[in-house]
Write a protein that holds these residues in place. Sequence first.
Motif, PDB file in Angstrom:
ATOM      1  N   UNK A  42      -2.532 -10.466  30.490  1.00 19.21           N
ATOM      2  CA  UNK A  42      -1.747 -10.102  29.577  1.00 19.21           C
ATOM      3  C   UNK A  42      -1.253  -8.580  29.960  1.00 19.21           C
ATOM      4  N   UNK A  43      -2.004  -7.952  30.557  1.00 20.77           N
ATOM      5  CA  UNK A  43      -1.626  -6.564  30.940  1.00 20.77           C
ATOM      6  C   UNK A  43      -0.716  -6.669  32.162  1.00 20.77           C
TER       7      UNK A  43
ATOM      8  N   UNK B 148       0.081  -5.138  23.711  1.00 23.13           N
ATOM      9  CA  UNK B 148      -1.526  -5.128  23.089  1.00 23.13           C
ATOM     10  C   UNK B 148      -1.508  -5.402  21.635  1.00 23.13           C
ATOM     11  N   UNK B 149      -0.598  -4.755  21.086  1.00 25.05           N
ATOM     12  CA  UNK B 149      -0.713  -5.144  19.326  1.00 25.05           C
ATOM     13  C   UNK B 149      -0.422  -6.592  18.665  1.00 25.05           C
TER      14      UNK B 149
ATOM     15  N   UNK C  88      -3.934 -12.674  18.778  1.00 22.43           N
ATOM     16  CA  UNK C  88      -4.425 -13.588  19.599  1.00 22.43           C
ATOM     17  C   UNK C  88      -3.457 -14.768  20.054  1.00 22.43           C
ATOM     18  N   UNK C  89      -3.146 -15.607  19.211  1.00 23.90           N
ATOM     19  CA  UNK C  89      -2.014 -16.729  19.332  1.00 23.90           C
ATOM     20  C   UNK C  89      -0.963 -16.186  19.815  1.00 23.90           C
ATOM     21  N   UNK C  90      -0.178 -15.215  19.437  1.00 20.35           N
ATOM     22  CA  UNK C  90       1.101 -14.650  19.741  1.00 20.35           C
ATOM     23  C   UNK C  90       1.024 -14.329  21.419  1.00 20.35           C
TER      24      UNK C  90
END
Length: 238
Positions: A24-25, A31-32, A35-37
């Motif tokens: 993701x990084x 970061x906000x 999880x599903x998003x």
Amino acid sequence: MYSNAIPPQLKALSDVNSQFDELCEYFKVPEGLSGPAKRFTRYNHSGAFAKEFKKQRLRILIGQVLNEETLYAKYNSSEPNLESLRLQVSNYYAPETADRMTLFGNIISDGQVRAPSRWLINSHSTHGAALRDIWRYRIAYRLSFITEKVAPTSFSVAQAMDKPFWNFSIMHGPTAAERTLMDKWIKQFVAFVNNNQDYEFSTRAIDEMKVATPDGTLEIQNDQRFGEPGRIGRRICK
């Protein structure tokens, strides 16, 4: 594309969270987000994958064997009761998916191969990928050297029985007719690997595929199940 290319048992979430966070990084996922998003299926659904596919001038060679379900049904299948079926299907899919379906072999083969592959190519086609860059196939011919000793005849053309075509395994002693069929098949693979723009794959619609038939011929056939697994794929891939 090669289905089931990662054979080991999946890791627990606790083991892969750090890897997912790193991914993701790298892709600058905020970061906000929940999880599903953070999951990347939107990349496929939005057409962004197809757009990049076209931009990179890629091709996809994608298909299946005739009887994907037979090995799934034979190995690691459920006991003859609904709870066991739900448990075994939940090894692959969420419990709510297991509740809706009834036959283990068809469930897993549809979910692992038929549905997601058809959904992917339909998504690519819908978002503008050219048909000439989507090469669909089915191997429905069982080579004579795949004997009963190798796998029961009742398996028909099961998973991995296509490997001699791709590996050009003529050392196993195909018949003269089979050698001709294998020669024809490997030529299209060579054309794909070498990105031969002059090679004509010969399909004329997204629901057509090139088939190595049970009679040992190569034919362009309509995919009679194109719509149904695609609908299943849309549910699975969300």
